[in-house]
Design a protein around this motif. Structure first.
Motif, mmCIF file in Angstrom:
data_model
loop_
_atom_site.group_PDB
_atom_site.id
_atom_site.type_symbol
_atom_site.label_atom_id
_atom_site.label_comp_id
_atom_site.label_asym_id
_atom_site.label_seq_id
_atom_site.Cartn_x
_atom_site.Cartn_y
_atom_site.Cartn_z
ATOM 1 N N VAL A 139 0.844 -1.191 0.000
ATOM 2 C CA VAL A 139 0.000 0.000 0.000
ATOM 3 C C VAL A 139 0.882 1.244 0.000
ATOM 4 C CG1 VAL A 139 -1.722 1.312 1.314
ATOM 5 C CG2 VAL A 139 -1.833 -1.187 1.238
ATOM 6 N N GLY A 140 0.536 2.219 -0.842
ATOM 7 C CA GLY A 140 1.268 3.483 -0.777
ATOM 8 C C GLY A 140 2.013 3.877 -2.021
ATOM 9 N N GLY A 141 1.665 3.278 -3.163
ATOM 10 C CA GLY A 141 2.296 3.687 -4.414
ATOM 11 C C GLY A 141 3.208 2.637 -5.002
ATOM 12 N N ASP A 142 4.043 3.085 -5.942
ATOM 13 C CA ASP A 142 4.858 2.166 -6.745
ATOM 14 C C ASP A 142 6.334 2.167 -6.382
ATOM 15 O OD1 ASP A 142 2.612 1.415 -8.263
ATOM 16 O OD2 ASP A 142 2.825 3.189 -9.532
ATOM 17 N N LEU A 143 6.696 2.746 -5.251
ATOM 18 C CA LEU A 143 8.106 2.780 -4.856
ATOM 19 C C LEU A 143 8.740 1.389 -4.802
ATOM 20 C CD1 LEU A 143 10.493 4.539 -3.971
ATOM 21 C CD2 LEU A 143 9.695 4.300 -1.608
ATOM 22 N N GLY A 197 12.617 -2.334 -4.887
ATOM 23 C CA GLY A 197 12.454 -3.710 -4.445
ATOM 24 C C GLY A 197 11.556 -3.790 -3.217
ATOM 25 N N GLU A 198 10.739 -4.839 -3.148
ATOM 26 C CA GLU A 198 9.777 -4.973 -2.063
ATOM 27 C C GLU A 198 10.451 -5.166 -0.701
ATOM 28 O OE1 GLU A 198 6.843 -7.918 -2.786
ATOM 29 O OE2 GLU A 198 5.970 -6.879 -4.517
ATOM 30 N N ASP A 199 11.535 -5.935 -0.657
ATOM 31 C CA ASP A 199 12.199 -6.187 0.625
ATOM 32 C C ASP A 199 12.752 -4.895 1.216
ATOM 33 O OD1 ASP A 199 11.611 -8.851 0.414
ATOM 34 O OD2 ASP A 199 13.597 -9.451 -0.308
ATOM 35 N N VAL A 200 13.417 -4.096 0.385
ATOM 36 C CA VAL A 200 13.974 -2.824 0.853
ATOM 37 C C VAL A 200 12.847 -1.891 1.293
ATOM 38 C CG1 VAL A 200 15.241 -0.743 0.179
ATOM 39 C CG2 VAL A 200 16.044 -2.995 -0.565
ATOM 40 N N ALA A 201 11.766 -1.871 0.512
ATOM 41 C CA ALA A 201 10.632 -1.004 0.849
ATOM 42 C C ALA A 201 10.042 -1.381 2.205
ATOM 43 C CB ALA A 201 9.565 -1.085 -0.240
ATOM 44 N N CYS A 214 13.853 13.834 -6.668
ATOM 45 C CA CYS A 214 12.433 14.128 -6.455
ATOM 46 C C CYS A 214 11.814 13.025 -5.601
ATOM 47 C CB CYS A 214 11.696 14.237 -7.788
ATOM 48 S SG CYS A 214 12.282 15.600 -8.814
ATOM 49 N N LEU A 215 11.145 13.418 -4.523
ATOM 50 C CA LEU A 215 10.625 12.454 -3.557
ATOM 51 C C LEU A 215 9.132 12.651 -3.313
ATOM 52 C CD1 LEU A 215 13.350 12.705 -0.733
ATOM 53 C CD2 LEU A 215 13.423 11.336 -2.820
ATOM 54 N N GLY A 216 8.531 11.631 -2.688
ATOM 55 C CA GLY A 216 7.169 11.744 -2.195
ATOM 56 C C GLY A 216 6.110 11.738 -3.271
ATOM 57 N N ASP A 217 4.915 12.181 -2.895
ATOM 58 C CA ASP A 217 3.767 12.084 -3.793
ATOM 59 C C ASP A 217 3.934 12.919 -5.047
ATOM 60 O OD1 ASP A 217 2.818 10.542 -1.744
ATOM 61 O OD2 ASP A 217 0.897 11.572 -1.550
ATOM 62 N N SER A 218 4.640 14.045 -4.967
ATOM 63 C CA SER A 218 4.818 14.867 -6.169
ATOM 64 C C SER A 218 5.701 14.180 -7.201
ATOM 65 C CB SER A 218 5.407 16.237 -5.808
ATOM 66 O OG SER A 218 6.683 16.109 -5.209
ATOM 67 N N SER A 219 6.525 13.232 -6.771
ATOM 68 C CA SER A 219 7.394 12.514 -7.709
ATOM 69 C C SER A 219 6.635 11.465 -8.507
ATOM 70 C CB SER A 219 8.540 11.820 -6.956
ATOM 71 O OG SER A 219 8.070 10.669 -6.243
ATOM 72 N N GLY A 220 5.428 11.126 -8.039
ATOM 73 C CA GLY A 220 4.636 10.101 -8.705
ATOM 74 C C GLY A 220 4.908 8.700 -8.217
ATOM 75 N N TRP A 221 5.848 8.542 -7.255
ATOM 76 C CA TRP A 221 6.242 7.198 -6.822
ATOM 77 C C TRP A 221 5.558 6.765 -5.525
ATOM 78 C CZ3 TRP A 221 8.645 3.829 -9.836
ATOM 79 C CH2 TRP A 221 9.360 4.307 -10.940
ATOM 80 N N THR A 222 5.059 7.702 -4.730
ATOM 81 C CA THR A 222 4.434 7.330 -3.465
ATOM 82 C C THR A 222 3.028 7.898 -3.371
ATOM 83 O OG1 THR A 222 5.121 9.260 -2.140
ATOM 84 C CG2 THR A 222 6.706 7.455 -2.369
ATOM 85 N N ARG A 223 2.262 7.301 -2.449
ATOM 86 C CA ARG A 223 0.916 7.779 -2.144
ATOM 87 C C ARG A 223 0.690 7.597 -0.648
ATOM 88 N NH1 ARG A 223 -2.701 5.197 -7.129
ATOM 89 N NH2 ARG A 223 -1.406 6.028 -8.814
ATOM 90 N N MET A 251 10.650 6.879 1.645
ATOM 91 C CA MET A 251 11.458 7.389 0.539
ATOM 92 C C MET A 251 12.437 8.444 1.050
ATOM 93 S SD MET A 251 10.005 8.672 -3.160
ATOM 94 C CE MET A 251 11.021 8.488 -4.655
ATOM 95 N N GLY A 252 11.985 9.282 1.995
ATOM 96 C CA GLY A 252 12.872 10.268 2.597
ATOM 97 C C GLY A 252 14.022 9.624 3.364
#
Length: 468
Positions: free
Chosen positions: A82-86, A91-95, A436-445, A453-454
């Protein structure tokens, strides 16, 4: 002025970049530019006026230290599903490992140790079985609920920690442009009190949240920063009595359901469920009013609200998904005379608008008092409206009574994170020195994935050799 790192935006992604650099013992000088106010100075006048007064130059609900996180429902999703495509980038393990780590930081700063949505696996199986029968997928994600009022206390503690450890927080500081030379980002051009200043830095981190997604998209186009149009979410916020959602609220707290209803088969999902919560309004640029939801730890209403979002993708020839969503929102605002529209689900099926006197007679009383009763179907695109109606009817099999006549739909609910900045796993863009980080980057929600990501960005900068 010169610094080692300049961060544009004091939302979760920017905050956790600075936090992790401090925790790693980095000696680099950090400047955070935030056009809003310090969290202790953020005030929404609606508490007194009982209606939105469209604050200028920015909305205090969406802008300031911790971004929209300070006045949101304050829920941390503890699963990388949950929370975007990061996860697809790192990788899922790192996330997941980073989410767990970031969660620990929130706990250190006073988050409630209780986790919602765990401890009742047999009941979860029964809910999932009903979802499967309805053609929906249940994502059972553990939730740490900060609460709208408690989130402000936690982020205030983080703000003070950053100040105490030498981070320069510049409030009322709006980023106007990037400073680029020979394909390298050398810093940013900012405006403070009408005076423009150049801040030069070895690393420039843009983390402006959903509030700044449109602005970042325009920067990418202007400076040829590699990016691509992504998904834009258009939908409604649904509100019903707690009695309808009672079992799901107890077992899962937030029921994350995904479906692809016929005939269009767009992705439709639930998001930001608030048991006993309150529907709220946020204002974006150009006087755009959008609906959201709050959930307090102590103050509770008789209703549960959640958003239902329909994902839209555009490719050829149109490639401006944010502008498309804004137009939908503007048209809805026009019908509501600048306010959020609300309509009963049964009236939508009957092809009629909702009147204020009908809301006054209903079991479900709106928790957004200045919402205007009307007809959201006059502004919502046919494709999105059809998807939403069919999804609500499918949800009725999972949560009986969800599709009742009196269920309320508020519009517009829009999520502006469609611009996807192209980056590698270290968050390097096509412009050296720019991240570029966070929701404005398109990678997180959402709060947690942006925070994670920070953390990773902070590690990257802190662990490199000094003297970038």
């Amino acid at each position: 002025m010169r610094t080692d790192v300049v961060i544009v935006g004091a939302g979760p992604a920017g905050i956790f970049t600075a936090l992790e650099m401090i925790r790693k013992g980095s000696g680099k000088k950090i400047v955070i530019c935030e056009k809003g106010a310090a969290i202790e100075n953020r005030r929404c006048p609606k508490v007194k006026t009982k209606k939105c007064v469209n604050c200028k130059p920015y909305c205090h609900i969406t802008t300031g230290f911790s971004g929209a996180g300070a006045f949101s429902d304050g829920k941390l999703s503890l699963s990388c599903e949950v929370g975007g495509d990061l996860p697809s980038l790192i990788g899922e393990d790192v996330a997941q490992e980073t989410i767990d780590y970031a969660d620990g930081i929130y706990l250190e700063f006073g988050a409630d140790p209780h986790v919602e949505g765990v401890g009742n696996p047999e009941e979860v199986k029964r809910i999932r079985a009903r979802a499967i029968q309805a053609g929906l997928k249940l994502v059972d994600c553990p939730i740490r609920h900060l609460g709208t009022e408690k989130a402000q206390e936690i982020y205030y503690a983080i703000e003070q920690y950053l100040i105490e450890h030498g981070v320069e927080l510049r409030f009322g500081c709006e980023c106007r442009d990037l400073i680029l030379k020979d394909g390298v980002c050398e810093g940013v051009l900012v405006a403070e009190g009408g005076v423009e200043t150049e801040i030069f830095a070895g690393h420039t981190v843009v983390a402006t949240g959903r509030r700044g997604a449109d602005w970042l998209e325009s920067l990418c186009a202007e400076h040829n920063i590699a990016h691509q149009p992504g998904t834009v979410d258009i939908g409604v916020r649904v509100e019903c009595r707690n009695e309808i959602m009672e079992r799901v609220n107890e077992v899962l707290y937030e029921s994350k359901l995904i479906g692809y209803p016929k005939p269009f088969k767009n992705k439709v999902r639930t998001f930001c469920q608030n048991p006993g919560g309150f529907v709220s309004q946020e204002n974006y640029d150009n006087n755009l009013a959008v609906v959201n939801g709050h959930s307090y730890k102590d103050l509770k209403s008789d209703n549960t609200n959640l958003s239902i979002l329909c994902s839209h993708n555009f490719s050829v020839p149109f490639n401006q998904p944010i502008a498309y969503a804004q137009k939908v929102g503007e048209l809805t605002n026009m019908l509501g005379a600048g306010h959020i529209l609300v309509q009963r689900f049964g009236d939508i099926l009957d092809g009629k608008r909702t009147w204020a006197k009908e809301l006054a007679q209903s079991n479900v009383r709106p928790t957004l008092p200045d919402a205007v009763a009307g007809d959201i179907t006059a502004a919502m695109p046919y494709r999105a409206m059809t998807n939403i109606i069919n999804f609500i009817q499918a949800m009725d099999h999972v949560v009986p009574g969800f599709a009742s006549y009196e269920t309320l739909l508020y519009s517009p609910e829009l999520k502006f994170y469609s611009n996807r900045v192209k980056m590698d796993a270290a968050f390097n863009t096509s412009i050296r020195g720019l991240h570029c980080l966070g929701d404005s980057s398109g990678w997180t929600r959402g709060l947690m994935m942006a925070s994670a990501m920070g953390v990773l960005m902070g590690r990257q900068i802190a662990e490199e050799a000094e003297g970038v």
